[in-house]
Design an enzyme around this catalytic site. Structure first.
Site, PDB file in Angstrom:
ATOM      1  N   LYS A 190      26.805 -10.044  52.494  1.00  0.00           N
ATOM      2  CA  LYS A 190      26.755 -10.670  53.821  1.00  0.00           C
ATOM      3  C   LYS A 190      26.103  -9.722  54.816  1.00  0.00           C
ATOM      4  CE  LYS A 190      29.001 -10.903  57.844  1.00  0.00           C
ATOM      5  NZ  LYS A 190      27.865 -11.217  58.698  1.00  0.00           N
ATOM      6  N   GLU A 266      32.809   2.366  54.988  1.00  0.00           N
ATOM      7  CA  GLU A 266      31.980   3.355  55.702  1.00  0.00           C
ATOM      8  C   GLU A 266      32.001   2.953  57.164  1.00  0.00           C
ATOM      9  OE1 GLU A 266      30.656   5.951  54.411  1.00  0.00           O
ATOM     10  OE2 GLU A 266      30.869   5.487  52.284  1.00  0.00           O
ATOM     11  N   CYS A 301      25.619   5.719  62.665  1.00  0.00           N
ATOM     12  CA  CYS A 301      27.025   6.086  62.491  1.00  0.00           C
ATOM     13  C   CYS A 301      27.175   7.606  62.561  1.00  0.00           C
ATOM     14  CB  CYS A 301      27.554   5.557  61.182  1.00  0.00           C
ATOM     15  SG  CYS A 301      26.497   5.942  59.797  1.00  0.00           S
ATOM     16  N   GLU A 397      32.925   5.379  70.081  1.00  0.00           N
ATOM     17  CA  GLU A 397      31.572   5.275  69.555  1.00  0.00           C
ATOM     18  C   GLU A 397      30.761   4.327  70.451  1.00  0.00           C
ATOM     19  OE1 GLU A 397      31.051   3.233  65.773  1.00  0.00           O
ATOM     20  OE2 GLU A 397      29.687   4.837  65.197  1.00  0.00           O
TER      21      GLU A 397
HETATM   22  P1  NAP Z   1      30.797  -4.507  62.965  1.00  0.00           P
HETATM   23  O1  NAP Z   1      30.932  -5.268  64.207  1.00  0.00           O
HETATM   24  O2  NAP Z   1      31.994  -3.874  62.391  1.00  0.00           O
HETATM   25  O3  NAP Z   1      30.167  -5.525  61.895  1.00  0.00           O
HETATM   26  C1  NAP Z   1      29.831  -5.136  60.605  1.00  0.00           C
HETATM   27  C2  NAP Z   1      29.875  -6.359  59.700  1.00  0.00           C
HETATM   28  O4  NAP Z   1      31.196  -6.894  59.661  1.00  0.00           O
HETATM   29  C3  NAP Z   1      28.967  -7.479  60.176  1.00  0.00           C
HETATM   30  O5  NAP Z   1      28.367  -8.095  59.072  1.00  0.00           O
HETATM   31  C4  NAP Z   1      29.960  -8.389  60.872  1.00  0.00           C
HETATM   32  O6  NAP Z   1      29.541  -9.733  60.962  1.00  0.00           O
HETATM   33  C5  NAP Z   1      31.173  -8.257  59.999  1.00  0.00           C
HETATM   34  N1  NAP Z   1      32.404  -8.650  60.686  1.00  0.00           N
HETATM   35  C6  NAP Z   1      32.663  -8.621  62.022  1.00  0.00           C
HETATM   36  N2  NAP Z   1      33.912  -9.068  62.278  1.00  0.00           N
HETATM   37  C7  NAP Z   1      34.465  -9.400  61.080  1.00  0.00           C
HETATM   38  C8  NAP Z   1      35.731  -9.938  60.679  1.00  0.00           C
HETATM   39  N3  NAP Z   1      36.694 -10.216  61.558  1.00  0.00           N
HETATM   40  N4  NAP Z   1      35.949 -10.153  59.365  1.00  0.00           N
HETATM   41  C9  NAP Z   1      34.989  -9.877  58.458  1.00  0.00           C
HETATM   42  N5  NAP Z   1      33.774  -9.386  58.771  1.00  0.00           N
HETATM   43  C10 NAP Z   1      33.508  -9.139  60.072  1.00  0.00           C
HETATM   44  O7  NAP Z   1      29.702  -3.372  63.089  1.00  0.00           O
HETATM   45  P2  NAP Z   1      28.239  -3.475  63.725  1.00  0.00           P
HETATM   46  O8  NAP Z   1      28.384  -3.589  65.196  1.00  0.00           O
HETATM   47  O9  NAP Z   1      27.442  -4.500  63.019  1.00  0.00           O
HETATM   48  O10 NAP Z   1      27.658  -2.054  63.307  1.00  0.00           O
HETATM   49  C11 NAP Z   1      27.970  -0.897  63.971  1.00  0.00           C
HETATM   50  C12 NAP Z   1      29.093  -0.144  63.316  1.00  0.00           C
HETATM   51  O11 NAP Z   1      28.766   0.184  61.964  1.00  0.00           O
HETATM   52  C13 NAP Z   1      29.340   1.187  63.966  1.00  0.00           C
HETATM   53  O12 NAP Z   1      30.707   1.390  64.129  1.00  0.00           O
HETATM   54  C14 NAP Z   1      28.767   2.199  62.991  1.00  0.00           C
HETATM   55  O13 NAP Z   1      29.287   3.480  63.067  1.00  0.00           O
HETATM   56  C15 NAP Z   1      29.052   1.551  61.708  1.00  0.00           C
HETATM   57  N6  NAP Z   1      28.188   2.101  60.652  1.00  0.00           N
HETATM   58  C16 NAP Z   1      28.747   2.961  59.742  1.00  0.00           C
HETATM   59  C17 NAP Z   1      27.970   3.536  58.758  1.00  0.00           C
HETATM   60  C18 NAP Z   1      28.566   4.467  57.737  1.00  0.00           C
HETATM   61  O14 NAP Z   1      27.982   4.618  56.667  1.00  0.00           O
HETATM   62  N7  NAP Z   1      29.695   5.107  57.997  1.00  0.00           N
HETATM   63  C19 NAP Z   1      26.619   3.238  58.691  1.00  0.00           C
HETATM   64  C20 NAP Z   1      26.068   2.360  59.638  1.00  0.00           C
HETATM   65  C21 NAP Z   1      26.884   1.794  60.608  1.00  0.00           C
HETATM   66  P3  NAP Z   1      28.676 -10.278  62.240  1.00  0.00           P
HETATM   67  O15 NAP Z   1      27.376 -10.571  61.659  1.00  0.00           O
HETATM   68  O16 NAP Z   1      29.371 -11.486  62.732  1.00  0.00           O
HETATM   69  O17 NAP Z   1      28.646  -9.209  63.258  1.00  0.00           O
END
Ligand code: NAP
Ligand code: MG
Length: 494
Positions: A190, A266, A301, A397
């Site tokens: 997804k 992650e 991240c 963050e």
């Molecule tokens: P996010 O809001 O957590 O969303 C990530 C994914 O989860 C998206 O596909 C999102 O769908 C889905 N999602 C959101 N709410 C959900 C729920 N209630 N149940 C199931 N799935 C759900 O993160 P983002 O804003 O896209 O990305 C930024 C974050 O990613 C930052 O915190 C960053 O640090 C982290 N990140 C971490 C790494 C690592 O390797 N540690 C690497 C890159 C990014 P939608 O399409 O609806 O949003």
């Protein structure tokens, strides 16, 4: 031939996208028929109507993945055969470099030079690397008493789901999909709503490369619909998530409420980057730190968002940061000279800027930036000085081009400030003192420690965080453990 901005614009004007999901080898609309529109943060252009899938679509994809897994069309192929297919897939990705890079840039706003030279290249390398690795890893025979033989073998988990963010749409997916496929699993991916297009194209190319139907499925749609349905699914064996800590915690609840599926998380970071006066070239340290903080619009991240500076070199560091920021003023993402593009969308830009406002209210100094440079998602690189580690800009963050500078008096305070965070993803220290470097490396609670560099990168090393930055590691041979179960088989002799 080197493409110019005009070439990329011309290519962008002719590129068309399909927004249907990809399930069981076919492009299909959502069962409900619903779609959502995807617009580019580059210039607001319409890109595609994307299938707004739900639980029924997830059921179909998981069933297809399960059928494919059970009949062994991929899982039981010889590792050398899976290798050949994955290496072919990598070559196909390289052959489609410009199309994939353009898709990524139009979808989430990053500079085209980064998409071509970093994202697409790393994605192709990752599929090739895990493909090449998989016929070289051996299982074990345990040192049991001589009246028996015990085999310790690895088996694929089965049906693996991946839920990923939009900052490196293809690459974050690939870090999971590549080792998952190499070890013989079937996958349901997804992508994030803001960046679904490259995942769909990647899965089409996988079919072309010879990955059988049903083995690599992509279900588009909202997190609380598709992501939730995957998280709660009783027939998904492992769920591998990259995204925010908030949503990562929700996935642990889904797993507990359903089948205790294996989780890999992650998550976010607030990475400390310590510049000590014992480093020989303070200007170099400051330049590299700024480059890493503003790379990918700060949507990283591992963004070194807390710059912890020994007070005696503070003024010199800030002077260099301000100079460097000038080179990261947002430009046209389709211009190969651009180093910083658009944030993923206007709403995210607003959220990033609200943090700068909060910092100002809390008494920090906005040394440069802190505003849009033009309407939409273009935000100036921002340096916030005079930050204390208890301010919101230092704790939460931001996921944008905002660098906070925290002055400290010496090593003890630097380490204590660095560790004073719920996160523990990346960290760095700049020093020429060997003892100090080792000490910081040992005492920092983080999955990655850079000494005299930042964002060194290679597939050969594990990637992931301590504390609330996650559970498990992506990349390297260690990632193979995540996508396999260990099985012990006892054979009694005589
Ligand atoms: P996010 O809001 O957590 O969303 C990530 C994914 O989860 C998206 O596909 C999102 O769908 C889905 N999602 C959101 N709410 C959900 C729920 N209630 N149940 C199931 N799935 C759900 O993160 P983002 O804003 O896209 O990305 C930024 C974050 O990613 C930052 O915190 C960053 O640090 C982290 N990140 C971490 C790494 C690592 O390797 N540690 C690497 C890159 C990014 P939608 O399409 O609806 O949003
Ligand atoms: Mg988009």
């Amino acid at each position: 031939m080197t493409a110019t901005a005009a070439d990329w614009h011309a290519a962008a004007d002719t590129l068309t996208f399909r927004g249907e999901a990809l399930i069981d080898g076919r492009r299909v609309p959502a069962v409900s028929g619903e779609t959502f529109a995807s617009h580019s943060p580059v210039d607001g252009r319409f890109l595609a109507d994307i299938a707004a899938c739900g639980a029924e679509d997830v059921d179909r994809a998981v069933a297809a993945a399960r059928r494919a897994f059970t009949d062994g069309r991929w899982a039981r192929r010889a590792p050398a055969e899976r290798k050949a297919v994955l290496v072919r897939f990598a070559e196909l990705i390289r052959a489609h470099r410009d199309e994939l890079a353009l898709t990524e840039t139009l979808d989430m706003g990053k500079p085209i030079s980064d998409s071509t030279s970093i994202d697409v290249r790393a994605v192709a390398n990752c599929f090739a690397w895990y493909g090449e690795a998989i016929d070289k890893v051996y299982d074990e025979v345990a040192p049991t008493p001589s009246d028996s033989v015990a085999l310790v073998t690895r088996e694929p988990l089965g049906v693996v789901a991946a839920v990923v963010p939009w900052n490196f749409p293809m690459l974050m997916a690939t870090w999971k999909v590549a080792p998952a496929l190499a070890t013989g699993n079937s996958v349901v991916l997804k992508p994030a709503e803001q960046s679904s297009l490259s995942a769909l194209r990647l899965a089409e190319l996988a079919l072309e490369a010879g990955i059988p139907e049903g083995v690599f499925n992509v279900v588009t749609g909202a997190g609380p619909e598709v992501g939730r349905a995957l998280g709660l699914h009783m027939d998904v064996d492992g769920l591998f998530f990259t995204g925010s800590t908030r949503v990562g915690k929700i996935f642990t609840e889904y797993a507990g409420q359903s089948n205790l599926k294996r989780l890999g998380l992650e998550l976010g970071g607030k990475s400390p980057n310590i510049i000590l006066s014992s480093y020989r070239d303070i200007a170099h340290a400051a330049r590299t730190s700024a480059g890493s903080a503003f790379f990918n619009q700060g949507e990283m991240c591992t963004c070194p968002s807390r710059l912890i500076v020994e007070r005696s070199v503070h003024d010199q560091v800030v002077e260099v940061l301000l100079e460097e920021a000038k080179g990261f003023q947002p430009g046209d993402p389709l211009d190969p000279a651009t180093r910083m593009g658009a944030l993923v969308d206007d709403a995210h830009a607003g959220k990033v800027l609200s943090y700068v406002e909060t910092a100002r209210e809390e008494g920090a100094i906005i040394a440069t930036g802190g505003a849009r440079t033009r309407p939409g998602a273009y935000v100036a690189p921002t340096v916030v000085d005079g930050v204390r580690n208890d301010m919101r800009v230092a704790r939460e963050e931001i996921f944008g081009p905002v660098l906070s500078v925290i002055a400290v008096d010496g090593l003890e305070e630097a380490i204590s400030v660095a560790n004073d965070s719920p996160y523990g993803l990346a960290s760095a220290v700049w020093t020429d003192d060997l003892t100090t470097a080792h000490r910081v490396s040992r005492e920092i609670r983080a999955g990655l420690v850079y000494v005299n560099c930042y964002d060194c990168d290679d597939l050969t090393v594990p990637f992931g965080g301590f504390k609330e930055s996650g559970i498990g590691r992506d990349k390297s041979l260690h990632a193979l453990d995540k996508f396999t179960e260990l099985k012990t088989t006892w054979i009694r002799l005589g």
